[in-house]
Design a protein around this motif. Structure first.
Motif, PDB file in Angstrom:
ATOM      1  N   ARG A 333       0.827  -1.207   0.000  1.00 31.02           N
ATOM      2  CA  ARG A 333       0.000   0.000   0.000  1.00 31.02           C
ATOM      3  C   ARG A 333       0.860   1.254   0.000  1.00 31.02           C
ATOM      4  NH1 ARG A 333      -4.637   0.075   4.253  1.00 31.02           N
ATOM      5  NH2 ARG A 333      -5.545   1.394   2.629  1.00 31.02           N
ATOM      6  N   ARG A 334       0.271   2.334  -0.482  1.00 33.90           N
ATOM      7  CA  ARG A 334       0.956   3.637  -0.520  1.00 33.90           C
ATOM      8  C   ARG A 334      -0.082   4.748  -0.402  1.00 33.90           C
ATOM      9  NH1 ARG A 334       3.594   3.213  -6.375  1.00 33.90           N
ATOM     10  NH2 ARG A 334       2.632   1.192  -6.737  1.00 33.90           N
ATOM     11  N   GLU A 335       0.350   5.895   0.082  1.00 35.75           N
ATOM     12  CA  GLU A 335      -0.559   7.037   0.220  1.00 35.75           C
ATOM     13  C   GLU A 335      -1.022   7.545  -1.133  1.00 35.75           C
ATOM     14  OE1 GLU A 335      -0.241  11.694   1.615  1.00 35.75           O
ATOM     15  OE2 GLU A 335       0.822  10.188   2.794  1.00 35.75           O
ATOM     16  N   SER A 336      -0.087   7.634  -2.082  1.00 30.78           N
ATOM     17  CA  SER A 336      -0.409   8.201  -3.393  1.00 30.78           C
ATOM     18  C   SER A 336       0.710   7.842  -4.366  1.00 30.78           C
ATOM     19  CB  SER A 336      -0.529   9.728  -3.290  1.00 30.78           C
ATOM     20  OG  SER A 336       0.759  10.317  -3.060  1.00 30.78           O
ATOM     21  N   ARG A 344       1.697  -2.967   4.389  1.00 31.51           N
ATOM     22  CA  ARG A 344       0.928  -2.146   5.320  1.00 31.51           C
ATOM     23  C   ARG A 344      -0.321  -2.887   5.777  1.00 31.51           C
ATOM     24  NH1 ARG A 344       2.020   3.317   4.601  1.00 31.51           N
ATOM     25  NH2 ARG A 344       0.859   3.585   6.547  1.00 31.51           N
ATOM     26  N   MET A 345      -0.834  -2.497   6.914  1.00 22.64           N
ATOM     27  CA  MET A 345      -2.066  -3.085   7.432  1.00 22.64           C
ATOM     28  C   MET A 345      -3.284  -2.550   6.698  1.00 22.64           C
ATOM     29  SD  MET A 345      -1.250  -3.148  11.538  1.00 22.64           S
ATOM     30  CE  MET A 345      -0.084  -1.785  11.494  1.00 22.64           C
ATOM     31  N   ARG A 346      -4.407  -3.271   6.828  1.00 22.02           N
ATOM     32  CA  ARG A 346      -5.683  -2.888   6.209  1.00 22.02           C
ATOM     33  C   ARG A 346      -6.726  -2.734   7.324  1.00 22.02           C
ATOM     34  NH1 ARG A 346      -4.517  -7.995   2.418  1.00 22.02           N
ATOM     35  NH2 ARG A 346      -4.198  -8.721   4.561  1.00 22.02           N
ATOM     36  N   ASN A 347      -7.553  -3.758   7.572  1.00 21.83           N
ATOM     37  CA  ASN A 347      -8.423  -3.799   8.751  1.00 21.83           C
ATOM     38  C   ASN A 347      -7.776  -4.792   9.720  1.00 21.83           C
ATOM     39  OD1 ASN A 347     -10.615  -2.236   7.448  1.00 21.83           O
ATOM     40  ND2 ASN A 347     -10.881  -4.082   6.215  1.00 21.83           N
ATOM     41  N   ASP A 426     -17.911  -8.263  22.550  1.00 18.36           N
ATOM     42  CA  ASP A 426     -18.505  -6.996  22.072  1.00 18.36           C
ATOM     43  C   ASP A 426     -17.614  -6.351  21.005  1.00 18.36           C
ATOM     44  OD1 ASP A 426     -16.445  -6.372  23.831  1.00 18.36           O
ATOM     45  OD2 ASP A 426     -17.509  -4.695  24.771  1.00 18.36           O
ATOM     46  N   PHE A 427     -17.386  -7.067  19.922  1.00 18.81           N
ATOM     47  CA  PHE A 427     -16.452  -6.644  18.876  1.00 18.81           C
ATOM     48  C   PHE A 427     -16.920  -5.366  18.177  1.00 18.81           C
ATOM     49  CE2 PHE A 427     -15.023  -6.858  14.402  1.00 18.81           C
ATOM     50  CZ  PHE A 427     -13.652  -6.846  14.608  1.00 18.81           C
ATOM     51  N   LYS A 428     -15.953  -4.495  17.875  1.00 19.90           N
ATOM     52  CA  LYS A 428     -16.249  -3.239  17.192  1.00 19.90           C
ATOM     53  C   LYS A 428     -15.021  -2.774  16.437  1.00 19.90           C
ATOM     54  CE  LYS A 428     -18.011   1.448  18.098  1.00 19.90           C
ATOM     55  NZ  LYS A 428     -18.390   2.423  19.169  1.00 19.90           N
ATOM     56  N   LEU A 429     -15.242  -2.097  15.303  1.00 19.39           N
ATOM     57  CA  LEU A 429     -14.150  -1.537  14.504  1.00 19.39           C
ATOM     58  C   LEU A 429     -14.181  -0.013  14.576  1.00 19.39           C
ATOM     59  CD1 LEU A 429     -14.451  -3.769  11.298  1.00 19.39           C
ATOM     60  CD2 LEU A 429     -12.713  -3.941  13.083  1.00 19.39           C
ATOM     61  N   ALA A 430     -13.053   0.617  14.261  1.00 17.16           N
ATOM     62  CA  ALA A 430     -12.970   2.079  14.262  1.00 17.16           C
ATOM     63  C   ALA A 430     -11.996   2.539  13.191  1.00 17.16           C
ATOM     64  CB  ALA A 430     -12.525   2.587  15.635  1.00 17.16           C
ATOM     65  N   CYS A 431     -12.267   3.702  12.611  1.00 17.40           N
ATOM     66  CA  CYS A 431     -11.437   4.258  11.528  1.00 17.40           C
ATOM     67  C   CYS A 431     -10.187   4.926  12.079  1.00 17.40           C
ATOM     68  CB  CYS A 431     -12.228   5.300  10.743  1.00 17.40           C
ATOM     69  SG  CYS A 431     -13.742   4.707   9.994  1.00 17.40           S
ATOM     70  N   GLY A 432      -9.115   4.858  11.294  1.00 13.95           N
ATOM     71  CA  GLY A 432      -7.891   5.554  11.648  1.00 13.95           C
ATOM     72  C   GLY A 432      -7.037   5.795  10.421  1.00 13.95           C
ATOM     73  N   MET A 433      -5.999   6.597  10.573  1.00 19.05           N
ATOM     74  CA  MET A 433      -5.007   6.809   9.525  1.00 19.05           C
ATOM     75  C   MET A 433      -3.661   6.325  10.050  1.00 19.05           C
ATOM     76  SD  MET A 433      -6.528   8.016   6.857  1.00 19.05           S
ATOM     77  CE  MET A 433      -5.114   8.514   5.854  1.00 19.05           C
ATOM     78  N   GLY A 439       3.816   6.584   3.390  1.00 23.49           N
ATOM     79  CA  GLY A 439       2.831   7.633   3.594  1.00 23.49           C
ATOM     80  C   GLY A 439       1.703   7.213   4.514  1.00 23.49           C
ATOM     81  N   ALA A 440       0.633   8.010   4.519  1.00 23.61           N
ATOM     82  CA  ALA A 440      -0.528   7.771   5.377  1.00 23.61           C
ATOM     83  C   ALA A 440      -1.627   7.078   4.579  1.00 23.61           C
ATOM     84  CB  ALA A 440      -1.047   9.080   5.948  1.00 23.61           C
ATOM     85  N   VAL A 441      -2.121   5.952   5.096  1.00 25.36           N
ATOM     86  CA  VAL A 441      -3.170   5.203   4.414  1.00 25.36           C
ATOM     87  C   VAL A 441      -4.319   4.940   5.384  1.00 25.36           C
ATOM     88  CG1 VAL A 441      -1.574   4.107   2.804  1.00 25.36           C
ATOM     89  CG2 VAL A 441      -2.136   2.954   4.952  1.00 25.36           C
ATOM     90  N   PRO A 442      -5.555   4.834   4.862  1.00 23.71           N
ATOM     91  CA  PRO A 442      -6.692   4.509   5.729  1.00 23.71           C
ATOM     92  C   PRO A 442      -6.570   3.086   6.272  1.00 23.71           C
ATOM     93  CG  PRO A 442      -7.414   5.412   3.617  1.00 23.71           C
ATOM     94  CD  PRO A 442      -5.968   5.081   3.472  1.00 23.71           C
ATOM     95  N   THR A 443      -6.657   2.941   7.567  1.00 24.63           N
ATOM     96  CA  THR A 443      -6.638   1.621   8.189  1.00 24.63           C
ATOM     97  C   THR A 443      -7.732   1.561   9.249  1.00 24.63           C
ATOM     98  OG1 THR A 443      -4.981   2.349   9.799  1.00 24.63           O
ATOM     99  CG2 THR A 443      -4.176   1.203   7.838  1.00 24.63           C
ATOM    100  N   THR A 444      -8.249   0.378   9.457  1.00 22.27           N
ATOM    101  CA  THR A 444      -9.241   0.146  10.505  1.00 22.27           C
ATOM    102  C   THR A 444      -8.569  -0.602  11.649  1.00 22.27           C
ATOM    103  OG1 THR A 444     -11.021   0.004   8.880  1.00 22.27           O
ATOM    104  CG2 THR A 444     -11.455  -0.928  11.050  1.00 22.27           C
ATOM    105  N   VAL A 445      -8.844  -0.150  12.867  1.00 23.97           N
ATOM    106  CA  VAL A 445      -8.398  -0.887  14.050  1.00 23.97           C
ATOM    107  C   VAL A 445      -9.636  -1.449  14.739  1.00 23.97           C
ATOM    108  CG1 VAL A 445      -6.371   0.564  14.349  1.00 23.97           C
ATOM    109  CG2 VAL A 445      -8.471   1.139  15.562  1.00 23.97           C
TER     110      VAL A 445
END
Length: 461
Positions: A333-336, A344-347, A426-433, A439-445
């Motif tokens: 993965r790459r920012e651009s 890189r990680m994804r979810n 009680d599993f849950k996901l959250a957005c992060g960068m 660079g900076a990529v969208p990842t879910t933790v």
């Protein structure tokens, strides 16, 4: 977006200069951001960016350049400049391009290339703003934003790959600031995903505004946090940022190939308590960190990292695979277009367990419930971390007693994995960068709530 015959000409030129591998990454991005501040529209921005990244590989050496011009001669000039010091006789020849067909598992409808939906976004943000300010008279300021991005990519490489994808990202956030005259405290709520403004169908402006206000008021009335070693229950959702930062990066071949990770030689070994199962999954429909294909043109997949406490896999991009012998995981993965891809990680998340949240709390004599985690610092290689708790509570005699402020959790990724004794359902996901060398990529933790038996808590009580 780019003429295949032009791509062939540029890649042929790279191989003629002796490159073992050559790649073109073409990208066109549309961006739109709407921001509000305490009942008013603060800013509306939009823009378009286009560029082409050129990657050459000589052995294990990666050379990278980019341009905003879709011009063959300019691209060949970049190739010549990159290869000037490593030029040699050709070793490989270009394979004919074969267009790779991939299913779109992340459909989107209200996308930027059709309509920016500015009026609808403003209406939503102002409704959330109003709800936050009505929730409590101590709410002094409310800010909100909806950021949307459409990223179209096309990839050509010397192995004959030709692939395309279009990704639609969107994220909404409301932040509230409460004050009692002497102190201020902040609360927030957000949501997002790999989809368009149809996100509004699952958003509730009143609920988001009230949640931001609730968190701000809790923190405004919080007491100083005690310090020392103690058990901690880390909340679900963004609590997974600790695993992401302190452990996940250590499982990327970006660090494993250089032996800069403490886990580089522990494949197959027990690195966590047997209750821990961790996954990195790019296939989850419409999640923030998901993709159809990675930025090297490989289909995404689900990668089990830890199974019953045992390290079973790493995340590998093309170069990481070459250096380690590990199979690629669709994680390049790459920012651009301005960055070469790396693993890189994804979810990335800890999977649900069978324990209950109430049982975790009742098992604690004296400790902390870290309901929400914030940012922090991590030492690359060792996973040493220091993370802030943005909403926390003191627990005594098996009961939540009162909110605490200025709490931090201090440990290392390898150590905290072994101290996890209970994992809830009680599993849950959250957005992060996520930021790294590409660079900076969208990842879910994410994670369910979990109990860490022993961790150093920093506080000022």
């Amino acid at each position: 977006m780019f003429n295949p015959s032009h791509a062939q000409s540029v890649i042929d030129h790279a191989l003629a200069m002796g490159a073992d591998f050559a790649e073109l990454f073409i990208e066109r991005q549309i961006r739109s951001t709407v921001e509000t501040l305490t009942g008013k529209v603060k800013d509306i921005n939009s823009g378009i960016d286009f560029g082409i990244g050129v990657r050459l590989v000589f052995g294990f050496k990666v050379l990278y350049g980019y341009t905003n011009k879709a011009d063959v001669n300019e691209l060949k000039r970049i190739v010549s400049d990159l290869a000037a010091k490593d030029r040699r006789d050709p070793t490989v020849t270009l394979k004919a391009f074969k267009y790779a067909q991939y299913a779109n598992i992340h459909p989107a409808t209200k996308v930027l290339s059709h309509d920016h939906q500015v009026a609808s976004k403003i209406e939503y943000l102002l409704a959330a703003d109003d709800a936050a300010r009505k929730a409590n008279s101590a709410i002094e300021q409310v800010s909100g934003s909806v950021g949307q991005r459409e990223q179209a990519i096309e990839i050509f490489n010397s192995e004959g790959l030709h692939a395309q994808d279009t990704r639609h990202y969107i994220r909404a956030r409301t932040t509230a600031v409460a004050t009692n005259g002497d102190e201020q405290a902040t609360g927030y709520d957000d949501d997002g995903g790999l989809l368009g403004w149809e996100l509004e169908n699952r958003l509730n402006a009143k609920a988001m505004g009230e949640e931001a206000a609730r968190m701000a008021m809790v923190n405004l009335g919080a007491k100083a946090c005690p310090s020392g070693r103690m058990p901690v229950v880390i909340g679900n959702g963004f609590g997974g940022v600790i695993f992401h930062e302190a452990c996940g990066h250590l499982l990327e071949t970006t660090s494993v190939a250089k032996k800069a990770s403490v886990f580089h030689d522990q494949l197959g070994e027990m690195i966590a308590n047997p209750v821990v199962n961790a996954v990195d999954d790019g296939t989850m429909a419409n999640e923030w960190g998901s993709i159809n294909i990675d930025d090297e043109g490989m289909a995404t997949q689900k990668t089990q990292l830890i199974k019953d406490g045992q390290l079973v896999n790493f995340l590998a991009d093309r170069q990481g695979s070459l250096k380690t012998g590990l199979a690629r995981s669709g994680s390049g993965r790459r920012e651009s277009y301005k960055f070469a891809p790396t693993s890189r990680m994804r979810n990335t998340f800890i999977e649900p367990g069978t324990d209950s949240f109430d049982d975790m709390i009742s098992s604690i004599e004296k400790g902390i419930y870290a309901k929400r985690m914030g940012g922090g610092s991590v030492q690359p290689g060792t996973g040493e971390f220091n993370f802030a708790v943005t909403e926390g509570y003191y627990v005594e005699d098996g009961k939540i007693q009162y909110p605490v402020k200025a709490a931090t959790l201090i440990s290392t990724g390898p150590q905290v994995l072994k101290e996890i004794s209970m994992v809830s359902d009680d599993f849950k996901l959250a957005c992060g960068m996520c930021g790294s060398i590409s660079g900076a990529v969208p990842t879910t933790v994410g994670q369910p709530a979990l109990k860490v038996d022993d961790i150093l808590v920093g506080g000022n009580a």
